[in-house]
Enzyme design. Structure first.
Site, PDB file in Angstrom:
ATOM      1  N   ASP A 197       0.867  -1.164   0.000  1.00 27.42           N
ATOM      2  CA  ASP A 197       0.000   0.000   0.000  1.00 27.42           C
ATOM      3  C   ASP A 197       0.907   1.218   0.000  1.00 27.42           C
ATOM      4  O   ASP A 197       1.945   1.240   0.665  1.00 27.42           O
ATOM      5  CB  ASP A 197      -0.899   0.013   1.231  1.00 27.42           C
ATOM      6  CG  ASP A 197      -1.799   1.237   1.244  1.00 27.42           C
ATOM      7  OD1 ASP A 197      -2.718   1.301   0.418  1.00 27.42           O
ATOM      8  OD2 ASP A 197      -1.536   2.145   2.066  1.00 27.42           O
ATOM      9  N   LEU A 198       0.532   2.254  -0.735  1.00 30.04           N
ATOM     10  CA  LEU A 198       1.413   3.405  -0.901  1.00 30.04           C
ATOM     11  C   LEU A 198       1.821   4.048   0.416  1.00 30.04           C
ATOM     12  O   LEU A 198       2.957   4.513   0.572  1.00 30.04           O
ATOM     13  CB  LEU A 198       0.738   4.460  -1.775  1.00 30.04           C
ATOM     14  CG  LEU A 198       0.732   4.196  -3.279  1.00 30.04           C
ATOM     15  CD1 LEU A 198      -0.039   5.287  -3.998  1.00 30.04           C
ATOM     16  CD2 LEU A 198       2.154   4.106  -3.815  1.00 30.04           C
ATOM     17  N   ARG A 236      -9.840  12.770   3.892  1.00 31.16           N
ATOM     18  CA  ARG A 236      -9.400  11.372   3.813  1.00 31.16           C
ATOM     19  C   ARG A 236     -10.562  10.411   4.039  1.00 31.16           C
ATOM     20  O   ARG A 236     -10.691   9.392   3.340  1.00 31.16           O
ATOM     21  CB  ARG A 236      -8.299  11.099   4.842  1.00 31.16           C
ATOM     22  CG  ARG A 236      -6.921  11.596   4.429  1.00 31.16           C
ATOM     23  CD  ARG A 236      -5.841  11.040   5.334  1.00 31.16           C
ATOM     24  NE  ARG A 236      -5.941  11.523   6.699  1.00 31.16           N
ATOM     25  CZ  ARG A 236      -5.336  12.613   7.158  1.00 31.16           C
ATOM     26  NH1 ARG A 236      -4.590  13.342   6.353  1.00 31.16           N
ATOM     27  NH2 ARG A 236      -5.469  12.980   8.418  1.00 31.16           N
ATOM     28  N   ASN A 247      -4.988   2.101  -4.634  1.00 25.64           N
ATOM     29  CA  ASN A 247      -6.236   2.642  -5.167  1.00 25.64           C
ATOM     30  C   ASN A 247      -5.999   3.876  -6.027  1.00 25.64           C
ATOM     31  O   ASN A 247      -6.900   4.315  -6.756  1.00 25.64           O
ATOM     32  CB  ASN A 247      -7.195   3.008  -4.028  1.00 25.64           C
ATOM     33  CG  ASN A 247      -7.865   1.787  -3.418  1.00 25.64           C
ATOM     34  OD1 ASN A 247      -7.953   0.732  -4.041  1.00 25.64           O
ATOM     35  ND2 ASN A 247      -8.338   1.925  -2.190  1.00 25.64           N
TER      36      ASN A 247
END
Length: 258
Positions: free
Chosen positions: A45-46, A75, A153
């Protein structure tokens, strides 16, 4: 029936059963308790590699004194809108979703953003600061021959701009955006892009999650999963959990090498 006739019958039946039995390669892998397949790749995940709080510095120039609250609402809405669109069959990529979520968050706080302010805030998502241990860890894994990819994503353009801005693009074998599957994590179709694009079975790919929900999704999918809980948040109350948890990439490296 004589003993000889019986043995012939058993031998013939054994051959028939062997011909009908699935080949070993077609039999689902059953992990041995306490053991796992050799790890040959990592999907990230980034936010395990980049500090998402970087955006607040840009937000402070747009909304002085309100940046933290604005970004917190933003967020939350990013992920709510992504999941809402995916569930409703109204998919739009994460860059569009990010803009929509920002519009809501600004409106909810009574802020009127200019087109220029909006552009800079959305662009800031592709200019995040890497965590201090990111580059050295990635370079070490590359030298060890592991296949590496973000599985995010983020829309493809957001992802490529982020890695280029940080000077990290050359350290990855693939840049995996869930846009390819027209959905978002934690959909199994999103995680399935990892094995597809790295060319490895899921059992040989560790997934490094930043969020507890992402760790649960990856575990449900079948990845060996490590929750990199950098901000020390509480675990999710779900039926799936990561195989291990830590706060640094050094701990992830130990899990990969175990």
């Amino acid at each position: 029936m004589s003993r000889r006739q019986f043995l012939r019958l058993v031998a013939g039946a054994g051959g028939l059963l062997a011909a009908c039995r699935p080949k070993a390669a077609e039999t689902p892998l059953q992990p041995h308790p306490g053991r796992r397949a050799e790890i040959r790749g990592i999907c990230f995940d980034l936010f395990t590699l980049f500090d998402p709080r970087s955006v607040e510095r840009v937000a402070e120039t747009v909304a002085p004194g309100q940046a933290a609250e604005l970004c917190r609402e933003w967020r939350v809405r990013q992920f709510e809108y992504a999941w809402l669109r995916a569930t409703a069959g109204q998919y739009r990529d994460f860059e569009v979703v990010t803009g929509e979520a920002l519009d809501y968050a600004a409106g909810a706080r009574g802020l009127s953003l200019s087109a220029n302010d909006r552009h800079h805030l959305v662009a800031a998502c592709s200019e995040l600061t890497p965590w201090p241990d990111t580059r050295a860890a990635l370079e070490s894994w590359r030298r060890a021959g592991l296949r590496l990819a973000p599985l995010a994503n983020y829309a493809p353009g957001m992802l490529s701009r982020l890695l280029a801005h940080a000077g990290l693009a050359e350290l990855f074998d693939a840049q995996i955006s869930t846009d390819r599957a027209r959905t978002f994590k934690p959909s199994p179709r999103a995680y399935a892009l990892g094995p597809e694009l790295l060319g490895l079975p899921r059992e040989q790919i560790v997934f490094a999650a930043f969020g507890g929900w992402d760790a649960a999704g990856a575990a449900w999918y079948g990845f060996p999963t490590f929750w990199l809980n950098r901000l020390g948040v509480a675990p999710e109350a779900l039926s799936a959990a990561a195989d291990a948890t830590g706060t640094t990439l050094a701990e992830l490296a130990a899990f990969v090498a175990r």
